[in-house]
Scaffold this active site. Sequence first.
Site, PDB file in Angstrom:
ATOM      1  N   GLY A 224      -3.250   6.695   1.805  1.00 33.72           N
ATOM      2  CA  GLY A 224      -4.439   7.534   1.902  1.00 33.72           C
ATOM      3  C   GLY A 224      -5.690   6.678   1.965  1.00 33.72           C
TER       4      GLY A 224
ATOM      5  N   GLY B 174      -4.922   9.020  -4.971  1.00 33.74           N
ATOM      6  CA  GLY B 174      -6.383   8.934  -4.979  1.00 33.74           C
ATOM      7  C   GLY B 174      -6.974   8.625  -6.342  1.00 33.74           C
TER       8      GLY B 174
ATOM      9  N   GLU C  15       5.400  11.109  -3.666  1.00 34.52           N
ATOM     10  CA  GLU C  15       4.035  10.811  -4.083  1.00 34.52           C
ATOM     11  C   GLU C  15       3.763  11.476  -5.422  1.00 34.52           C
ATOM     12  OE1 GLU C  15       1.272   9.971  -0.538  1.00 34.52           O
ATOM     13  OE2 GLU C  15       1.554  12.118  -0.610  1.00 34.52           O
TER      14      GLU C  15
ATOM     15  N   HIS D 176       2.155  18.144   1.601  1.00 36.82           N
ATOM     16  CA  HIS D 176       1.399  17.146   0.836  1.00 36.82           C
ATOM     17  C   HIS D 176       0.930  17.801  -0.467  1.00 36.82           C
ATOM     18  CE1 HIS D 176      -1.847  14.486  -0.406  1.00 36.82           C
ATOM     19  NE2 HIS D 176      -1.301  13.562   0.365  1.00 36.82           N
TER      20      HIS D 176
ATOM     21  N   SER E 107      -2.006   5.584  -4.245  1.00 38.01           N
ATOM     22  CA  SER E 107      -2.773   4.371  -4.538  1.00 38.01           C
ATOM     23  C   SER E 107      -2.076   3.076  -4.103  1.00 38.01           C
ATOM     24  CB  SER E 107      -3.152   4.326  -6.019  1.00 38.01           C
ATOM     25  OG  SER E 107      -3.939   5.460  -6.355  1.00 38.01           O
TER      26      SER E 107
HETATM   27  P1  PGA Z   1      -3.940   7.445  -1.808  1.00 38.93           P
HETATM   28  O1  PGA Z   1      -3.468   8.794  -1.079  1.00 38.93           O
HETATM   29  O2  PGA Z   1      -3.260   6.304  -1.089  1.00 38.93           O
HETATM   30  O3  PGA Z   1      -5.424   7.440  -1.620  1.00 38.93           O
HETATM   31  O4  PGA Z   1      -3.527   7.559  -3.236  1.00 38.93           O
HETATM   32  C1  PGA Z   1      -2.142   9.026  -0.753  1.00 38.93           C
HETATM   33  C2  PGA Z   1      -2.031  10.323  -0.047  1.00 38.93           C
HETATM   34  O5  PGA Z   1      -3.045  11.037   0.092  1.00 38.93           O
HETATM   35  O6  PGA Z   1      -0.958  10.703   0.392  1.00 38.93           O
END
Ligand code: PGA
Length: 240
Positions: A225, A164, A158, A86, A204
């Site tokens: 997330g 985030g 990602e 990750h 997101s």
């Molecule tokens: P998010 O996180 O959906 O809050 O952007 C994705 C992740 O942590 O893999």
Amino acid sequence: MNTDLHGGYQLMKEIVSLVREADLEQCEIMIFPSFIHLKTFDNTINGSGIVLGAQNCHFAPSGAYTGEISLEMLKSIPVKYVLIGHSERRQYFAETNESVAQKTKAAVEQEVHAIVCVGETLEERQSEKHFEVVGLQVRTALEGLSAQELQSIVIAYEPVWAIGTGLTASADQAQEMHAYIRGLVQESHGSPAAEAIRILYGGSVKPANATELFSQADIDGGLIGGASLKAEDFLGIIRA
Ligand code: PGA
């Protein structure tokens, strides 16, 4: 790194009850809680069809690696999936393409499905290095694996700048990178492997943008997330 024992249990119970009410048979739902929740959640998800995964693992089966958790330990819970590489592991905990490859190989050997995470930073995208960066991440992680071994692997794209932050890659940006990744798998492992591999998008994802993202030809699902911390939002994304 969210929720204590009680908070995590409450959230999981809510998700399980919403999932039970909904008709979601075409969809595989996995939950990747912090390690402390895994054993409790194994009981909580019982019979719901939800599958359990871990957020990280060590490559060695056991040994003098204080503070680490091995794939053998995870399997004894039992855990079926593990996130590897990750971006937060890469960014804050010094994980490299090489350590990601080492863990991916260990997961294949231990028969735990690896979700290999890849993605470029904002700076890398702005300097138009995103294909190069993600290409190297994917190639290094999959190097040496046979087409059959690849069947146990999922890739998650990602973009770091979308995790985030509330910024989501546009559906076109995400599709473009997913198609590129599938093309890499085709080059290295052939067309059947490329067609079969699941490539998830993360960064997101929300109920409001999930349908558009998931309707792209090469986006096979999501890695969620923040939105998974609200059961209703998570269910909205699963429905999409
Ligand atoms: P998010 O996180 O959906 O809050 O952007 C994705 C992740 O942590 O893999």
